[in-house]
Design a protein around this motif. Sequence first.
Motif, PDB file in Angstrom:
ATOM      1  N   THR A  75      -7.922   7.217   8.278  1.00 45.33           N
ATOM      2  CA  THR A  75      -9.413   6.781   7.871  1.00 45.33           C
ATOM      3  C   THR A  75      -8.608   6.822   6.163  1.00 45.33           C
ATOM      4  O   THR A  75      -7.736   7.308   6.102  1.00 45.33           O
ATOM      5  CB  THR A  75     -10.123   8.281   8.279  1.00 45.33           C
ATOM      6  OG1 THR A  75      -9.262   9.241   7.591  1.00 45.33           O
ATOM      7  CG2 THR A  75     -10.481   8.363   9.729  1.00 45.33           C
ATOM      8  N   ARG A  76      -9.315   6.606   6.014  1.00 45.44           N
ATOM      9  CA  ARG A  76     -10.066   6.257   3.924  1.00 45.44           C
ATOM     10  C   ARG A  76      -9.037   8.085   3.671  1.00 45.44           C
ATOM     11  O   ARG A  76      -9.114   8.066   2.573  1.00 45.44           O
ATOM     12  CB  ARG A  76     -10.988   6.483   3.760  1.00 45.44           C
ATOM     13  CG  ARG A  76     -11.205   6.029   2.165  1.00 45.44           C
ATOM     14  CD  ARG A  76     -12.717   5.591   1.289  1.00 45.44           C
ATOM     15  NE  ARG A  76     -12.403   5.580   0.233  1.00 45.44           N
ATOM     16  CZ  ARG A  76     -12.879   6.765  -0.742  1.00 45.44           C
ATOM     17  NH1 ARG A  76     -12.904   7.726  -0.101  1.00 45.44           N
ATOM     18  NH2 ARG A  76     -12.866   6.779  -1.771  1.00 45.44           N
ATOM     19  N   ASP A  77     -10.281   8.658   3.823  1.00 48.35           N
ATOM     20  CA  ASP A  77      -9.707  10.905   3.755  1.00 48.35           C
ATOM     21  C   ASP A  77      -8.705  10.838   4.706  1.00 48.35           C
ATOM     22  O   ASP A  77      -7.418  11.510   3.328  1.00 48.35           O
ATOM     23  CB  ASP A  77     -10.787  10.947   4.176  1.00 48.35           C
ATOM     24  CG  ASP A  77     -12.105  11.067   4.125  1.00 48.35           C
ATOM     25  OD1 ASP A  77     -12.363  10.493   2.851  1.00 48.35           O
ATOM     26  OD2 ASP A  77     -13.449  11.512   4.754  1.00 48.35           O
ATOM     27  N   GLY A  78      -7.931  10.341   5.518  1.00 49.13           N
ATOM     28  CA  GLY A  78      -6.520  10.493   5.633  1.00 49.13           C
ATOM     29  C   GLY A  78      -5.646  10.498   4.623  1.00 49.13           C
ATOM     30  O   GLY A  78      -4.444  10.981   4.987  1.00 49.13           O
ATOM     31  N   TYR A  79      -6.032   9.059   5.029  1.00 50.93           N
ATOM     32  CA  TYR A  79      -4.727   8.064   3.326  1.00 50.93           C
ATOM     33  C   TYR A  79      -5.198   9.006   2.371  1.00 50.93           C
ATOM     34  O   TYR A  79      -4.300   8.966   1.871  1.00 50.93           O
ATOM     35  CB  TYR A  79      -5.852   7.504   3.307  1.00 50.93           C
ATOM     36  CG  TYR A  79      -5.444   6.153   2.086  1.00 50.93           C
ATOM     37  CD1 TYR A  79      -3.520   5.419   2.744  1.00 50.93           C
ATOM     38  CD2 TYR A  79      -5.214   6.615   0.841  1.00 50.93           C
ATOM     39  CE1 TYR A  79      -2.475   4.401   1.000  1.00 50.93           C
ATOM     40  CE2 TYR A  79      -4.548   5.631   0.112  1.00 50.93           C
ATOM     41  CZ  TYR A  79      -3.327   4.980   0.248  1.00 50.93           C
ATOM     42  OH  TYR A  79      -2.974   4.411  -1.005  1.00 50.93           O
ATOM     43  N   HIS A 106      -8.049  -0.863   5.344  1.00 58.36           N
ATOM     44  CA  HIS A 106      -7.273  -1.055   6.222  1.00 58.36           C
ATOM     45  C   HIS A 106      -5.902   0.726   6.049  1.00 58.36           C
ATOM     46  O   HIS A 106      -4.986  -0.083   5.407  1.00 58.36           O
ATOM     47  CB  HIS A 106      -5.746  -1.413   7.556  1.00 58.36           C
ATOM     48  CG  HIS A 106      -6.783  -2.393   8.467  1.00 58.36           C
ATOM     49  ND1 HIS A 106      -6.775  -2.354   9.562  1.00 58.36           N
ATOM     50  CD2 HIS A 106      -7.991  -3.406   8.123  1.00 58.36           C
ATOM     51  CE1 HIS A 106      -7.880  -2.551  10.232  1.00 58.36           C
ATOM     52  NE2 HIS A 106      -8.009  -3.561   9.141  1.00 58.36           N
ATOM     53  N   TYR A 107      -5.729   1.917   6.563  1.00 63.74           N
ATOM     54  CA  TYR A 107      -4.798   2.871   5.853  1.00 63.74           C
ATOM     55  C   TYR A 107      -3.881   3.187   6.768  1.00 63.74           C
ATOM     56  O   TYR A 107      -4.264   3.312   8.233  1.00 63.74           O
ATOM     57  CB  TYR A 107      -5.908   3.728   5.363  1.00 63.74           C
ATOM     58  CG  TYR A 107      -7.016   3.536   4.338  1.00 63.74           C
ATOM     59  CD1 TYR A 107      -6.634   3.533   3.418  1.00 63.74           C
ATOM     60  CD2 TYR A 107      -8.417   3.140   5.460  1.00 63.74           C
ATOM     61  CE1 TYR A 107      -7.985   3.134   2.275  1.00 63.74           C
ATOM     62  CE2 TYR A 107      -9.649   2.627   4.695  1.00 63.74           C
ATOM     63  CZ  TYR A 107      -9.062   2.824   3.006  1.00 63.74           C
ATOM     64  OH  TYR A 107     -10.234   2.541   1.984  1.00 63.74           O
ATOM     65  N   PHE A 108      -2.404   3.569   6.183  1.00 65.38           N
ATOM     66  CA  PHE A 108      -1.680   3.339   6.688  1.00 65.38           C
ATOM     67  C   PHE A 108      -0.344   4.819   6.081  1.00 65.38           C
ATOM     68  O   PHE A 108      -0.120   4.649   4.517  1.00 65.38           O
ATOM     69  CB  PHE A 108      -0.442   2.386   7.197  1.00 65.38           C
ATOM     70  CG  PHE A 108      -1.205   1.639   7.762  1.00 65.38           C
ATOM     71  CD1 PHE A 108      -1.157   1.773   9.165  1.00 65.38           C
ATOM     72  CD2 PHE A 108      -1.744   0.349   7.301  1.00 65.38           C
ATOM     73  CE1 PHE A 108      -1.419   0.851   9.985  1.00 65.38           C
ATOM     74  CE2 PHE A 108      -2.511  -0.424   7.960  1.00 65.38           C
ATOM     75  CZ  PHE A 108      -1.894  -0.619   9.775  1.00 65.38           C
ATOM     76  N   ILE A 109      -0.372   6.460   6.453  1.00 66.91           N
ATOM     77  CA  ILE A 109       0.125   7.066   5.683  1.00 66.91           C
ATOM     78  C   ILE A 109       2.274   7.220   6.690  1.00 66.91           C
ATOM     79  O   ILE A 109       1.639   7.261   7.583  1.00 66.91           O
ATOM     80  CB  ILE A 109      -0.199   7.955   5.395  1.00 66.91           C
ATOM     81  CG1 ILE A 109      -0.691   9.308   6.937  1.00 66.91           C
ATOM     82  CG2 ILE A 109      -1.567   8.193   4.002  1.00 66.91           C
ATOM     83  CD1 ILE A 109      -1.012   9.817   6.436  1.00 66.91           C
ATOM     84  N   SER A 110       2.597   7.858   5.578  1.00 66.68           N
ATOM     85  CA  SER A 110       3.997   7.989   6.462  1.00 66.68           C
ATOM     86  C   SER A 110       3.749   9.675   7.465  1.00 66.68           C
ATOM     87  O   SER A 110       3.036  10.363   6.791  1.00 66.68           O
ATOM     88  CB  SER A 110       4.997   8.096   5.356  1.00 66.68           C
ATOM     89  OG  SER A 110       5.864   8.850   6.684  1.00 66.68           O
ATOM     90  N   GLY A 111       4.173   9.282   9.124  1.00 71.76           N
ATOM     91  CA  GLY A 111       4.473  10.473   9.873  1.00 71.76           C
ATOM     92  C   GLY A 111       5.238  11.317   8.840  1.00 71.76           C
ATOM     93  O   GLY A 111       4.819  13.118   9.801  1.00 71.76           O
ATOM     94  N   ALA A 112       6.210  11.182   8.385  1.00 73.74           N
ATOM     95  CA  ALA A 112       6.946  12.053   8.073  1.00 73.74           C
ATOM     96  C   ALA A 112       6.872  13.651   6.802  1.00 73.74           C
ATOM     97  O   ALA A 112       6.304  12.606   5.941  1.00 73.74           O
ATOM     98  CB  ALA A 112       8.763  11.951   7.707  1.00 73.74           C
ATOM     99  N   GLU A 113       6.974  14.540   7.050  1.00 77.76           N
ATOM    100  CA  GLU A 113       6.842  15.883   6.082  1.00 77.76           C
ATOM    101  C   GLU A 113       7.054  15.592   4.867  1.00 77.76           C
ATOM    102  O   GLU A 113       8.499  15.256   4.606  1.00 77.76           O
ATOM    103  CB  GLU A 113       7.136  16.745   6.688  1.00 77.76           C
ATOM    104  CG  GLU A 113       6.402  17.967   5.877  1.00 77.76           C
ATOM    105  CD  GLU A 113       7.003  19.543   6.764  1.00 77.76           C
ATOM    106  OE1 GLU A 113       6.566  20.551   6.126  1.00 77.76           O
ATOM    107  OE2 GLU A 113       7.076  19.217   8.051  1.00 77.76           O
TER     108      GLU A 113
END
Length: 185
Positions: A75-79, A106-113
């Motif tokens: 989501t936007r907040d997650g981004y 559309h929001y995308f982020i890396s799943g790597a810490e």
Amino acid sequence: MASPIITSALVLVILLLTALTEAREILVGGKTGAWKIPTSEDDSLNSWAASSRFRVGDSLVWKYDGEKDSVLKVTRDGYLGCNTTSPIEEYDGGNNTVKLERSGAHYFISGAEGHCQKGEKLIVVVLSQRYRKYTGVSPAPSPSEVEAPAIAPSPITGGENFRSGRFRGLVAVGAGIMVLGFILF
């Protein structure tokens, strides 16, 4: 009865227009391995996305090292908060295709810490169906969508659009019309 030249020309125009409206598969960042922590503003995927054009039905294709990273649709907040705990979708393995089925951001982020906090994230703004006409650039996300510590996108240059299939298709349509003009007149 229409002459063979006019019939051929109409078929050519219809085929070219059909090619211009087809959904595309778009390699994220324009190259394999672009899903990574950016080293500069020019290396930011948001900079790439701001100079690209996305439509409903297009697909984003990620090619990255699946052993070290993943892609999360959030989501936007997650981004904005780089929150990896509750993604909308999770993609791993290094070769992922995500179909853009609705207009909007559309929001995308890396799943790597730690990667998202260092700028490995992407906002893709998908145009609605009504934006069929080629304008050269996609709308940039609103400032409220990019108030994150990620590297800010650079100004839109439109250069990516001139290398895209849509632009080449428009050139082909223009060339076809010119040839028709020479043949008919």
